[in-house]
Write a protein that holds these residues in place. Sequence first.
Motif, PDB file in Angstrom:
ATOM      1  N   LEU A   1      -7.323  -2.123  -4.033  1.00 64.80           N
ATOM      2  CA  LEU A   1      -6.429  -1.016  -4.605  1.00 64.80           C
ATOM      3  C   LEU A   1      -6.807  -0.753  -6.126  1.00 64.80           C
ATOM      4  N   ALA A   2      -7.083  -1.655  -6.674  1.00 64.69           N
ATOM      5  CA  ALA A   2      -7.407  -1.645  -8.004  1.00 64.69           C
ATOM      6  C   ALA A   2      -8.883  -0.864  -8.141  1.00 64.69           C
ATOM      7  N   ILE A   3      -9.782  -1.381  -7.218  1.00 66.21           N
ATOM      8  CA  ILE A   3     -11.162  -0.591  -7.198  1.00 66.21           C
ATOM      9  C   ILE A   3     -10.858   0.590  -6.632  1.00 66.21           C
ATOM     10  N   ALA A   4      -9.923   1.088  -5.767  1.00 62.83           N
ATOM     11  CA  ALA A   4     -10.050   2.343  -5.458  1.00 62.83           C
ATOM     12  C   ALA A   4      -9.300   3.301  -6.576  1.00 62.83           C
ATOM     13  N   ILE A   5      -8.299   2.965  -7.304  1.00 59.56           N
ATOM     14  CA  ILE A   5      -7.898   3.781  -8.335  1.00 59.56           C
ATOM     15  C   ILE A   5      -8.801   4.097  -9.382  1.00 59.56           C
ATOM     16  N   ASP A   6      -9.805   2.814  -9.611  1.00 62.19           N
ATOM     17  CA  ASP A   6     -10.670   3.007 -10.749  1.00 62.19           C
ATOM     18  C   ASP A   6     -11.686   3.925 -10.289  1.00 62.19           C
ATOM     19  N   ASN A   7     -12.163   3.857  -8.980  1.00 66.05           N
ATOM     20  CA  ASN A   7     -13.303   4.911  -8.616  1.00 66.05           C
ATOM     21  C   ASN A   7     -12.743   6.268  -8.663  1.00 66.05           C
ATOM     22  N   THR A   8     -11.346   6.409  -8.266  1.00 65.35           N
ATOM     23  CA  THR A   8     -10.942   7.818  -8.244  1.00 65.35           C
ATOM     24  C   THR A   8     -10.999   8.434  -9.590  1.00 65.35           C
ATOM     25  N   VAL A   9     -10.473   7.614 -10.506  1.00 70.15           N
ATOM     26  CA  VAL A   9     -10.527   8.242 -12.152  1.00 70.15           C
ATOM     27  C   VAL A   9     -12.024   8.390 -12.357  1.00 70.15           C
ATOM     28  N   GLN A  10     -12.705   7.448 -12.037  1.00 67.25           N
ATOM     29  CA  GLN A  10     -14.282   7.632 -12.697  1.00 67.25           C
ATOM     30  C   GLN A  10     -14.791   8.900 -11.943  1.00 67.25           C
ATOM     31  N   GLN A  11     -14.708   9.201 -10.632  1.00 68.28           N
ATOM     32  CA  GLN A  11     -15.464  10.311  -9.898  1.00 68.28           C
ATOM     33  C   GLN A  11     -14.840  11.690 -10.746  1.00 68.28           C
ATOM     34  N   ALA A  12     -13.474  11.366 -10.850  1.00 68.05           N
ATOM     35  CA  ALA A  12     -12.925  12.923 -11.479  1.00 68.05           C
ATOM     36  C   ALA A  12     -13.292  12.959 -12.988  1.00 68.05           C
ATOM     37  N   THR A  13     -13.574  12.019 -13.520  1.00 71.02           N
ATOM     38  CA  THR A  13     -14.095  11.976 -15.233  1.00 71.02           C
ATOM     39  C   THR A  13     -15.415  12.464 -15.026  1.00 71.02           C
ATOM     40  N   GLU A  14     -16.274  12.130 -14.511  1.00 67.81           N
ATOM     41  CA  GLU A  14     -17.680  12.442 -14.300  1.00 67.81           C
ATOM     42  C   GLU A  14     -17.964  13.952 -13.790  1.00 67.81           C
ATOM     43  N   GLN A  15     -17.125  14.260 -12.765  1.00 68.32           N
ATOM     44  CA  GLN A  15     -17.265  15.654 -12.158  1.00 68.32           C
ATOM     45  C   GLN A  15     -16.762  16.854 -13.325  1.00 68.32           C
ATOM     46  N   LEU A  16     -15.394  16.314 -14.040  1.00 67.81           N
ATOM     47  CA  LEU A  16     -14.923  17.216 -14.744  1.00 67.81           C
ATOM     48  C   LEU A  16     -15.145  17.405 -16.212  1.00 67.81           C
ATOM     49  N   ARG A  17     -16.146  16.161 -16.434  1.00 61.73           N
ATOM     50  CA  ARG A  17     -16.590  15.694 -17.986  1.00 61.73           C
ATOM     51  C   ARG A  17     -15.432  15.708 -18.786  1.00 61.73           C
ATOM     52  N   LEU A  18     -14.602  14.750 -18.400  1.00 61.80           N
ATOM     53  CA  LEU A  18     -13.567  14.384 -19.229  1.00 61.80           C
ATOM     54  C   LEU A  18     -13.576  13.221 -20.240  1.00 61.80           C
ATOM     55  N   ASP A  19     -12.770  13.156 -20.891  1.00 60.55           N
ATOM     56  CA  ASP A  19     -12.751  11.919 -22.080  1.00 60.55           C
ATOM     57  C   ASP A  19     -12.865  10.611 -21.169  1.00 60.55           C
TER      58      ASP A  19
ATOM     59  N   ILE B   1       0.766  -1.141   0.158  1.00 63.69           N
ATOM     60  CA  ILE B   1      -0.042  -0.011  -0.087  1.00 63.69           C
ATOM     61  C   ILE B   1       0.777   1.179   0.024  1.00 63.69           C
ATOM     62  N   VAL B   2       1.841   1.296   0.543  1.00 70.11           N
ATOM     63  CA  VAL B   2       2.888   2.400   0.852  1.00 70.11           C
ATOM     64  C   VAL B   2       3.520   2.536  -0.706  1.00 70.11           C
ATOM     65  N   PHE B   3       3.848   1.526  -1.488  1.00 68.35           N
ATOM     66  CA  PHE B   3       4.445   1.523  -2.723  1.00 68.35           C
ATOM     67  C   PHE B   3       3.160   2.093  -3.905  1.00 68.35           C
ATOM     68  N   TYR B   4       2.093   1.575  -3.477  1.00 59.31           N
ATOM     69  CA  TYR B   4       0.758   1.975  -4.229  1.00 59.31           C
ATOM     70  C   TYR B   4       0.435   3.314  -4.128  1.00 59.31           C
ATOM     71  N   THR B   5       0.646   3.983  -2.897  1.00 63.22           N
ATOM     72  CA  THR B   5       0.351   5.321  -2.650  1.00 63.22           C
ATOM     73  C   THR B   5       1.518   6.290  -3.649  1.00 63.22           C
ATOM     74  N   ILE B   6       2.735   5.934  -3.448  1.00 67.48           N
ATOM     75  CA  ILE B   6       3.707   6.727  -4.032  1.00 67.48           C
ATOM     76  C   ILE B   6       3.746   6.586  -5.619  1.00 67.48           C
ATOM     77  N   PHE B   7       3.425   5.344  -6.293  1.00 66.59           N
ATOM     78  CA  PHE B   7       3.491   5.196  -7.703  1.00 66.59           C
ATOM     79  C   PHE B   7       1.989   5.503  -8.018  1.00 66.59           C
ATOM     80  N   SER B   8       1.023   5.579  -7.363  1.00 69.89           N
ATOM     81  CA  SER B   8      -0.504   6.028  -7.928  1.00 69.89           C
ATOM     82  C   SER B   8      -0.377   7.443  -8.228  1.00 69.89           C
ATOM     83  N   LYS B   9       0.474   8.252  -7.705  1.00 69.93           N
ATOM     84  CA  LYS B   9       0.339   9.607  -7.873  1.00 69.93           C
ATOM     85  C   LYS B   9       1.242   9.655  -9.373  1.00 69.93           C
TER      86      LYS B   9
END
Length: 737
Positions: free
Chosen positions: A220-238, A7-15
């Motif tokens: 962790l895979a669910i977490a990063i997928d949800n993060t991207v989906q929320q940002a895409t829906e809020q900012l109306r991105l590709d 999880i520590v390495f995930y936090t670093i490399f997910s950024k």
Amino acid sequence: MNDGSAIVFYTIFSKRYLLELGVPGLGEDVDWGQGFKLFFQMSLGGAAIGIAFGFATLIFMHYMKRRLDQEENVVEVSLSLAAAYLCYFTADFVWSTSGVIATLSMGLVMNEYGRPSINDLKLMKGVWSIVEHVLNTILFTLGGLVWGSVISNADQSTHATFTAKDWGYLVVLYILLHVIRFALFALFYPATSRLGLKTNVTEQSFQIFGGLRGAVGIALAIAIDNTVQQATEQLRLDEKFIEQTSKLFGYVGGMAFLTLSINATLAGPLLRKLGLADMTSFRKNILGVVGSRLRMTAVDKMVALLAKPWFSKIDYSIVQKHVSVLKDVYMHEVVASAKRYENVNHHRSWYSVPRLGVVVPHLQVDPLKSHMTAAEGKQMLNDLKKPRDGRRIRQNTHHSLFDESVAGTDSYRPKPRRVRQSTHEGVFSSDPNMRSSDKASGPKPGRTRPLTHLGALFGGSSNREENTDPYTLEESRRLFLEVLRAEYDRLIDNGNLARREDLNYVLLTSVDFCADSVNNGGKLNDWEFVKKFRGMGLSWKNLSNARVLKLILKSNKKTEEARATAKEISVRFEVNLAIAFLEAHTRARRVYSEEFAEVQGDLSAAEAQVIKESEEQCQVAELFLTSLPEDKVKVYVSHIFSIILLNKLVKQVEELANASFLKDTEAEEFLEHIQKELFETEHCVSQYYRDRRRSTFRGTFGGGGGGVVPATDMIDEEQPPTNDDTAEKTDPDIVET
């Protein structure tokens, strides 16, 4: 620790990953310096927070010292749950460190120093086991649903598709992960082969293959997928960003699926192939000792059960068929067990000589102990019925209807219980350990000193005045019913009472209605309520039997067979009911009388009256049992006898496992074997009588081969030989030859 580091390495490399995706507002350009700083901040900072929370929790638990207060034990478990999640929240969200490492560090502190502060370790482990199971189930269920929607391209709201090319990449990734794992293990093998437990090539080969990917990766895979989906829906991105993280989750879920389906499935065969599952000679000796112990336990329990009159006419060949440890039991084993039973219980008021006549024809003589012939063994068993040390063997005052086999012998004559008189003169001597009848011989073995100080503490006295008013008698009956209810629960827990809703409902309901009758001034009459409610139990039993309902809807021939099936179910139910009733009442009388008579001297008139009423109820129950068809009762009682023995073996294995004498895997093998025998025993009678009815109806309706099959025909093995044959087969000279 592996998951925390991941999880520590995930936090670093997910950024870095989110920055590479180009999602506005997400990601961070983490260079080498920032990476190391973030690593130590999350790992060391999380460990420090966890240690602090661990010692703080220990301080709170230290002041929870009332081990006998169940409410405080529950609060202690709740404290551990709250502290764990508060530790994670504080470390992860408040101080931006690793919540997983913090929780892990707290757990290490609690495991190292917290054991003396835990009041109820069993409760603590039970609650945490449930929490772990529930959360893992939720995670894998949600992860499986999401992964299924990804690989099946079921989500129409996005353009993400999992193609055949992606499946190929998944297989390549599965192979590459094993190659990387092999390289890492090979790199560190010079150190791991010399330090600590010093692994070897064989063990490391299995470690390389046995790496499973599961809960943490999916989360962790669910977490990063949800993060991207929320940002895409809020900012109306590709939606291309969602497509990439969805495929990433597909790969992670696919890896978990492949390792669980391939690696986990082949792990057992690989262990055996590499010789890592081979048992050492020491463990083989341990299992041999356990097997001998289980055999001794079964023989001891068998002897104890045979002292009960309702088990005096069992078919021992049925017992041998279903309880494998009792096959080929030797004469000296039963003799030794009977002696142990006598030595421990001969001074007790409820002691009764085990009725071993049904067992002796099946016993063999051990060639290694050929100095004991069959005749000598039988003589030693008969000697157990004689008075011990010049005293008459004591029996229950309850004259059982099943005791005609020993009635009239000197050992059967019961010794009446002494009832305490209204005056206490002579009941207690100057020595509080001695009754008036014990002055000459001194205190009896195992006699405990009356707890006069506790009696004074609670406002009572062990030398209480005799009180025979109706209210005291009513209170004594209420107390006995509560003891009886507890004994029903104990029979269920021990497996001596079948875990069936219909049976338990009738017995426990009879106690409730009897308590109402006692409150209105009535006597103990719970058997009347058992007879009253057994019809409900039988109705439920028949309605829940799919075979009966199915046959009722068929032709007249099938209807008659359905009625016969219902009749067999009725008899079996009533036998189980009567045996459970007798067993619970006997245990309740023993507890009730020992708590009063053994500590306070003798039973009062009210207490003796309650015991008498219980014995009268048992006589009625025994009369009911003797009114049922004898051949059916013999078969059913023999199977109940076998089930009780098998459940006793289950308890013995669990005790050995809890004492760490058996490994969990070894205990599971024993329990699996016993469970198989339990299943076969519980279903054996139904199958036998089903075959018996078919044979009967074939003869009645022209099918040929009619008639009733004898009860003993259900046994596949040879029938027990006659006494002459037994004597010939157990002759030591013939055995040696």
